[in-house]
Scaffold this motif. Structure first.
Motif, PDB file in Angstrom:
ATOM      1  N   VAL A 219       0.840  -1.201   0.000  1.00  0.00           N
ATOM      2  CA  VAL A 219       0.000   0.000   0.000  1.00  0.00           C
ATOM      3  C   VAL A 219       0.876   1.252   0.000  1.00  0.00           C
ATOM      4  N   ARG A 220       1.949   1.224   0.787  1.00  0.00           N
ATOM      5  CA  ARG A 220       2.851   2.379   0.814  1.00  0.00           C
ATOM      6  C   ARG A 220       3.411   2.646  -0.574  1.00  0.00           C
ATOM      7  N   SER A 221       3.802   1.579  -1.303  1.00  0.00           N
ATOM      8  CA  SER A 221       4.364   1.832  -2.648  1.00  0.00           C
ATOM      9  C   SER A 221       3.304   2.281  -3.627  1.00  0.00           C
ATOM     10  N   MET A 222       2.055   1.814  -3.459  1.00  0.00           N
ATOM     11  CA  MET A 222       0.989   2.303  -4.344  1.00  0.00           C
ATOM     12  C   MET A 222       0.791   3.799  -4.150  1.00  0.00           C
ATOM     13  N   ILE A 223       0.858   4.254  -2.902  1.00  0.00           N
ATOM     14  CA  ILE A 223       0.683   5.692  -2.626  1.00  0.00           C
ATOM     15  C   ILE A 223       1.820   6.487  -3.281  1.00  0.00           C
ATOM     16  N   THR A 224       3.045   5.995  -3.120  1.00  0.00           N
ATOM     17  CA  THR A 224       4.199   6.672  -3.721  1.00  0.00           C
ATOM     18  C   THR A 224       4.083   6.698  -5.238  1.00  0.00           C
ATOM     19  N   LEU A 225       3.736   5.537  -5.811  1.00  0.00           N
ATOM     20  CA  LEU A 225       3.586   5.444  -7.266  1.00  0.00           C
ATOM     21  C   LEU A 225       2.530   6.430  -7.757  1.00  0.00           C
ATOM     22  N   GLY A 226       1.367   6.410  -7.122  1.00  0.00           N
ATOM     23  CA  GLY A 226       0.276   7.295  -7.529  1.00  0.00           C
ATOM     24  C   GLY A 226       0.679   8.760  -7.465  1.00  0.00           C
ATOM     25  N   HIS A 227       1.349   9.124  -6.389  1.00  0.00           N
ATOM     26  CA  HIS A 227       1.788  10.521  -6.263  1.00  0.00           C
ATOM     27  C   HIS A 227       2.793  10.883  -7.349  1.00  0.00           C
ATOM     28  N   SER A 228       3.678   9.940  -7.675  1.00  0.00           N
ATOM     29  CA  SER A 228       4.668  10.257  -8.706  1.00  0.00           C
ATOM     30  C   SER A 228       4.005  10.384 -10.068  1.00  0.00           C
ATOM     31  N   LEU A 229       2.806   9.820 -10.222  1.00  0.00           N
ATOM     32  CA  LEU A 229       2.045   9.998 -11.464  1.00  0.00           C
ATOM     33  C   LEU A 229       1.204  11.277 -11.415  1.00  0.00           C
ATOM     34  N   GLY A 230       1.267  11.985 -10.300  1.00  0.00           N
ATOM     35  CA  GLY A 230       0.512  13.224 -10.163  1.00  0.00           C
ATOM     36  C   GLY A 230      -0.936  13.018  -9.748  1.00  0.00           C
ATOM     37  N   CYS A 231      -1.251  11.840  -9.212  1.00  0.00           N
ATOM     38  CA  CYS A 231      -2.634  11.556  -8.809  1.00  0.00           C
ATOM     39  C   CYS A 231      -2.858  11.821  -7.329  1.00  0.00           C
ATOM     40  N   ARG A 232      -4.110  12.134  -6.994  1.00  0.00           N
ATOM     41  CA  ARG A 232      -4.511  12.039  -5.600  1.00  0.00           C
ATOM     42  C   ARG A 232      -4.877  10.582  -5.336  1.00  0.00           C
ATOM     43  N   ILE A 233      -4.595  10.128  -4.114  1.00  0.00           N
ATOM     44  CA  ILE A 233      -4.822   8.723  -3.799  1.00  0.00           C
ATOM     45  C   ILE A 233      -6.071   8.567  -2.936  1.00  0.00           C
ATOM     46  N   ILE A 234      -6.921   7.665  -3.365  1.00  0.00           N
ATOM     47  CA  ILE A 234      -8.119   7.340  -2.602  1.00  0.00           C
ATOM     48  C   ILE A 234      -8.002   5.869  -2.185  1.00  0.00           C
ATOM     49  N   ALA A 235      -8.141   5.596  -0.900  1.00  0.00           N
ATOM     50  CA  ALA A 235      -8.152   4.202  -0.443  1.00  0.00           C
ATOM     51  C   ALA A 235      -9.603   3.756  -0.311  1.00  0.00           C
ATOM     52  N   GLU A 236      -9.928   2.622  -0.912  1.00  0.00           N
ATOM     53  CA  GLU A 236     -11.286   2.091  -0.880  1.00  0.00           C
ATOM     54  C   GLU A 236     -11.433   1.080   0.252  1.00  0.00           C
ATOM     55  N   GLY A 237     -12.661   0.925   0.726  1.00  0.00           N
ATOM     56  CA  GLY A 237     -12.948  -0.149   1.682  1.00  0.00           C
ATOM     57  C   GLY A 237     -12.319   0.050   3.048  1.00  0.00           C
ATOM     58  N   VAL A 238     -12.166   1.313   3.460  1.00  0.00           N
ATOM     59  CA  VAL A 238     -11.598   1.579   4.784  1.00  0.00           C
ATOM     60  C   VAL A 238     -12.676   1.332   5.840  1.00  0.00           C
ATOM     61  N   GLU A 239     -12.405   0.399   6.729  1.00  0.00           N
ATOM     62  CA  GLU A 239     -13.414  -0.007   7.715  1.00  0.00           C
ATOM     63  C   GLU A 239     -13.005   0.273   9.150  1.00  0.00           C
ATOM     64  N   THR A 240     -11.705   0.458   9.407  1.00  0.00           N
ATOM     65  CA  THR A 240     -11.271   0.620  10.803  1.00  0.00           C
ATOM     66  C   THR A 240     -10.442   1.885  10.993  1.00  0.00           C
ATOM     67  N   ARG A 241     -10.399   2.322  12.258  1.00  0.00           N
ATOM     68  CA  ARG A 241      -9.585   3.491  12.621  1.00  0.00           C
ATOM     69  C   ARG A 241      -8.105   3.206  12.385  1.00  0.00           C
ATOM     70  N   ASP A 242      -7.686   1.956  12.632  1.00  0.00           N
ATOM     71  CA  ASP A 242      -6.280   1.602  12.426  1.00  0.00           C
ATOM     72  C   ASP A 242      -5.893   1.780  10.962  1.00  0.00           C
ATOM     73  N   GLN A 243      -6.774   1.331  10.076  1.00  0.00           N
ATOM     74  CA  GLN A 243      -6.507   1.504   8.641  1.00  0.00           C
ATOM     75  C   GLN A 243      -6.420   2.985   8.301  1.00  0.00           C
ATOM     76  N   LEU A 244      -7.365   3.760   8.815  1.00  0.00           N
ATOM     77  CA  LEU A 244      -7.352   5.203   8.568  1.00  0.00           C
ATOM     78  C   LEU A 244      -6.040   5.810   9.059  1.00  0.00           C
ATOM     79  N   GLY A 245      -5.604   5.411  10.259  1.00  0.00           N
ATOM     80  CA  GLY A 245      -4.378   5.950  10.838  1.00  0.00           C
ATOM     81  C   GLY A 245      -3.171   5.649   9.966  1.00  0.00           C
ATOM     82  N   TYR A 246      -3.057   4.389   9.558  1.00  0.00           N
ATOM     83  CA  TYR A 246      -1.907   4.011   8.737  1.00  0.00           C
ATOM     84  C   TYR A 246      -1.917   4.782   7.413  1.00  0.00           C
ATOM     85  N   LEU A 247      -3.065   4.815   6.759  1.00  0.00           N
ATOM     86  CA  LEU A 247      -3.168   5.472   5.447  1.00  0.00           C
ATOM     87  C   LEU A 247      -2.832   6.956   5.556  1.00  0.00           C
TER      88      LEU A 247
END
Ligand code: C2E
Ligand code: CA
Ligand code: CA
Ligand code: CA
Length: 277
Positions: A219-247
């Motif tokens: 997931v960390r590399s997807m975020i980096t990749l997306g940013h290097s492509l100039g995209c904003r990153i949206i994470a789908e299917g976030v269900e927990t606070r822990d996931q939100l915190g990490y993202l």
């Protein structure tokens, strides 16, 4: 063993029959669904990780079939794609989403873009780009409030044609997202050629993310990749606070998922927008 084999065969046969029956049933009912006005749109918000505000609403189709009840898209989108009916259904979704977005704006609610899912078959129709601009014009909706979500597999077939259509849409002001990112086979060297605004990390990666180190790293590399492509990153299917915190810590821009809200009917979506104003 002989009997066991026969039972197994019967089991498979009846399961296959059930599948064929379901398919025939859905296909039959789908034929009149549009003319009978059986489809509705639900909306799921996505939230800006930094501000906590609603950054967009994804339109998700629901089918209110009198005999079958509320049918979720996983049960009928595939059939509609195979029969080609997805083209007219997709056009209805487009027109209806634009109309709804404009109606919310007319009601004085905050101007927030609406995202529409586009199936491969629909996108490949000659005249798709014109259809999009036609829907915007009919609704009187400025193009910047419409986002189109395209899947990776759609984008990887006939890459040059897809890029040409995407450029036209983008030049007209429409925003473009790559949906379910990570589930297809995008060639990384092609990705940079697409004029993308958003990259949506598929929920399977978010689900498995905190179970082990490789999950986090992906997931960390997807975020980096997306940013290097100039995209904003949206994470789908976030269900927990822990996931939100990490993202959030890893620089993800927006999240969508049951943690914030399930997809809701139009009135509930309007209330959500009202709370934002
Ligand atoms: P999608 O585009 O990936 O949409 C997100 C799906 O994930 C939605 O399912 C949504 O309800 C679900 N979801 C959102 N947050 C969570 C979460 O936190 N946990 C879990 N487990 N699920 C979550 P839905 O509405 O059933 O749609 C399924 C798929 O059907 C969509 O996946 C999309 O591929 C397709 N679809 C829906 N509406 C349309 C449409 O209007 N046109 C086309 N072509 N496809 C559509
Ligand atoms: Ca989507
Ligand atoms: Ca998705
Ligand atoms: Ca999906």
């Amino acid at each position: 063993a002989k009997d066991g084999g026969r039972n197994q065969l019967q089991f498979y046969t009846s399961e296959m029959n059930a599948r064929v029956t379901e398919r025939t049933l859905i296909e039959g009912h789908l034929r009149n669904a549009l003319s009978r006005g059986e489809f509705v749109l639900y909306f799921q918000p996505r939230i800006d990780c930094l501000t906590g505000r609603v950054a967009g609403l994804e339109a998700l189709i629901r089918w209110l079939q009198p005999e079958l009840g509320l049918v979720q898209p996983d049960r009928f989108i595939g059939v509609a794609e195979e029969t080609g009916r997805i083209v007219e259904i997709g056009e209805w979704v487009l027109v209806e989403a634009c109309r709804q977005a404009r109606a919310w704006q007319d009601a004085g609610l905050p101007r927030i873009p609406v995202a529409v899912n586009v199936s491969a078959r629909q996108f490949r129709q000659a005249g798709f780009v014109q259809e999009v601009f036609g829907a915007l014009e009919a609704a009187g909706l400025p193009a910047q409030y419409l986002e189109l979500e395209l899947t990776e597999s759609l984008m990887m077939q006939n890459v040059d044609g897809v890029i040409a259509a995407m450029r036209q849409l983008k030049e007209g002001g429409v925003r473009l997202s790559i949906d379910d990112f990570g589930t297809g086979y995008s060639s990384l060297s092609y990705l940079r050629r697409f004029p993308l605004d958003y990259l949506k990390i598929d929920r399977s990666f978010v689900r498995d993310m905190l179970h082990d180190k490789p999950g986090e790293a992906i997931v960390r590399s997807m975020i980096t990749l997306g940013h290097s492509l100039g995209c904003r990153i949206i994470a789908e299917g976030v269900e927990t606070r822990d996931q939100l915190g990490y993202l959030t810590r890893e620089g993800c821009d927006e999240i969508q998922g049951f943690l914030c809200s399930r997809p809701v009917p139009v009135e509930a979506a309007a209330e959500m927008l009202h709370a934002e104003s």
